[in-house]
Design a protein around this motif. Structure first.
Motif, short mmCIF file in Angstrom:
data_model
loop_
_atom_site.label_atom_id
_atom_site.label_comp_id
_atom_site.label_asym_id
_atom_site.label_seq_id
_atom_site.Cartn_x
_atom_site.Cartn_y
_atom_site.Cartn_z
N TRP A 184 -18.15 -4.19 -7.72
CA TRP A 184 -18.81 -4.03 -6.42
C TRP A 184 -17.85 -3.42 -5.39
N GLN A 185 -16.59 -3.83 -5.42
CA GLN A 185 -15.62 -3.28 -4.47
C GLN A 185 -15.44 -1.78 -4.67
N ARG A 186 -15.48 -1.34 -5.91
CA ARG A 186 -15.39 0.11 -6.17
C ARG A 186 -16.63 0.82 -5.63
N LYS A 187 -17.79 0.21 -5.81
CA LYS A 187 -19.02 0.80 -5.28
C LYS A 187 -18.99 0.83 -3.76
N ARG A 188 -18.47 -0.24 -3.16
CA ARG A 188 -18.35 -0.27 -1.70
C ARG A 188 -17.45 0.85 -1.20
N THR A 189 -16.34 1.08 -1.89
CA THR A 189 -15.42 2.15 -1.50
C THR A 189 -16.10 3.50 -1.58
N ARG A 190 -16.88 3.72 -2.65
CA ARG A 190 -17.60 4.99 -2.78
C ARG A 190 -18.63 5.15 -1.67
N LEU A 191 -19.35 4.07 -1.36
CA LEU A 191 -20.36 4.13 -0.31
C LEU A 191 -19.72 4.44 1.04
N ARG A 192 -18.62 3.79 1.34
CA ARG A 192 -17.93 4.04 2.60
C ARG A 192 -17.47 5.49 2.68
N GLY A 193 -17.04 6.04 1.56
CA GLY A 193 -16.61 7.43 1.55
C GLY A 193 -17.73 8.41 1.84
N VAL A 194 -18.96 8.01 1.52
CA VAL A 194 -20.12 8.87 1.78
C VAL A 194 -20.61 8.76 3.22
N MET A 197 -25.57 -0.67 -4.95
CA MET A 197 -25.21 0.60 -4.34
C MET A 197 -23.94 0.48 -3.49
N GLY A 198 -23.35 -0.71 -3.44
CA GLY A 198 -22.13 -0.91 -2.68
C GLY A 198 -22.34 -1.53 -1.32
N GLY A 199 -23.59 -1.86 -0.96
CA GLY A 199 -23.87 -2.50 0.31
C GLY A 199 -23.81 -4.02 0.19
N TYR A 200 -24.16 -4.69 1.30
CA TYR A 200 -24.13 -6.15 1.32
C TYR A 200 -25.51 -6.75 1.07
N GLY A 201 -26.53 -5.92 1.02
CA GLY A 201 -27.87 -6.41 0.68
C GLY A 201 -28.51 -7.28 1.73
N LEU A 202 -28.13 -7.11 3.01
CA LEU A 202 -28.74 -7.93 4.06
C LEU A 202 -30.16 -7.44 4.36
N PRO A 203 -30.99 -8.30 4.92
CA PRO A 203 -32.35 -7.86 5.29
C PRO A 203 -32.30 -6.67 6.24
N LYS A 204 -33.29 -5.82 6.14
CA LYS A 204 -33.32 -4.61 6.98
C LYS A 204 -33.74 -4.97 8.41
N PRO A 205 -32.99 -4.47 9.40
CA PRO A 205 -33.34 -4.72 10.80
C PRO A 205 -34.21 -3.59 11.35
N TYR A 206 -34.67 -3.77 12.58
CA TYR A 206 -35.21 -2.66 13.36
C TYR A 206 -34.05 -2.00 14.09
N LEU A 207 -34.14 -0.69 14.27
CA LEU A 207 -33.10 0.03 15.00
C LEU A 207 -33.64 0.46 16.36
N ASN A 208 -32.96 0.01 17.39
CA ASN A 208 -33.29 0.37 18.77
C ASN A 208 -34.75 0.09 19.15
N PRO A 209 -35.28 -1.08 18.79
CA PRO A 209 -36.63 -1.40 19.23
C PRO A 209 -36.64 -1.80 20.70
N LEU A 210 -37.79 -1.69 21.32
CA LEU A 210 -37.92 -2.12 22.71
C LEU A 210 -38.04 -3.64 22.74
N VAL A 211 -37.14 -4.29 23.48
CA VAL A 211 -37.16 -5.74 23.62
C VAL A 211 -37.13 -6.07 25.11
N ARG A 212 -38.11 -6.83 25.57
CA ARG A 212 -38.15 -7.25 26.97
C ARG A 212 -37.52 -8.63 27.11
#
Length: 240
Positions: A223-233, A118-133
């Motif tokens: 892949w670079q073409r797909k990355r360009t399209r993804l960035r455009g979206v 899909m034009g991404g880097y395929g890294l593992p999915k993180p948590y977004l803004n989780p509470l961390v003490r």
């Protein structure tokens, strides 16, 4: 009902656009009040299927309560078998994450983590803004890392020009950064300029992949073409 909107729009939006809609429904932000409305009539004047591009480019409202969650979307889709758009909605849902704080955090997450095809880097999915003490000598403090990989103790922050300007904001960011680094959490900062520069983003993604011990599997021009399209979206033409 947000879940119904997600399913309804699956018929009109692309997969990436639908993921972005899901992220907004499950996040802390939304388009500003003027989005999609006629200044003269005050009513929606853009067909629903054509709202994605204006949404990406619109001003935003922040620090809102999420309208939905991943699990609510999943339950709703499972309860409506055979409905038009269901297949597309189910295909997009695995990439929707809770609690993104802004469109640009969503864009950063998608560029890093969507699969290579899909034009991404395929890294593992993180948590977004989780509470961390975080422990400190003066007492624990609470942080909400933008993108956080707990297994690798990595915090990636999107440092927007808007959210991190001013002396007070700089002091709070500096204090939080000190606490994070002193507690063995790796900290990477991505600025608006880096996010909007494809080569800078590529360098950051490669560095993050090494930290995560994840191999990025791409090299070709396709892949670079797909990355360009993804960035455009996912990326708006203005700083947010």
């Amino acid at each position: 009902m947000p879940s119904f909107v997600f399913l309804q729009m699956a018929v009109s939006l692309t997969k990436v656009e639908l993921v972005m809609l899901g992220m907004m429904l499950c996040g802390y932000y939304s388009p500003g009040p003027a989005f999609g409305r006629s200044a003269r009539k005050g009513n929606l004047d853009t067909p629903l299927r054509d709202l994605h591009a204006p949404m990406v480019r619109s001003a935003q409202a922040f620090e809102l309560e999420p309208l939905c969650t991943e699990s609510i979307l999943k339950t709703f889709l499972e309860g409506h078998p055979g409905v038009r758009g269901l297949k597309a909605a189910k295909a997009a849902l695995p990439w929707v994450r809770n609690t993104s704080a802004s469109h640009m955090e969503t864009a950063l997450y998608l560029l890093l983590c969507l699969p290579v095809h899909m034009g991404g880097y395929g890294l593992p999915k993180p948590y977004l803004n989780p509470l961390v003490r975080i422990e400190q000598a003066s007492g624990d403090i609470t942080c909400y890392p933008d993108l956080y990989w707990p297994g690798s103790s990595i915090d990636v922050e999107y440092n927007s020009d808007w959210a991190h300007c001013g002396v007070s904001a700089h002091y709070l960011d500096s204090r939080r950064l000190t606490a994070i680094v002193c507690n063995d959490i790796d900290y990477l900062s991505i600025s608006t300029g880096q996010l909007k520069n494809a080569q800078d983003m590529d360098n950051a993604a490669r560095g993050l992949a090494r930290k995560l011990k994840h191999r990025i599997r791409y090299t070709d021009e396709e892949w670079q073409r797909k990355r360009t399209r993804l960035r455009g979206v996912v990326l708006p033409p203005v700083d947010l």
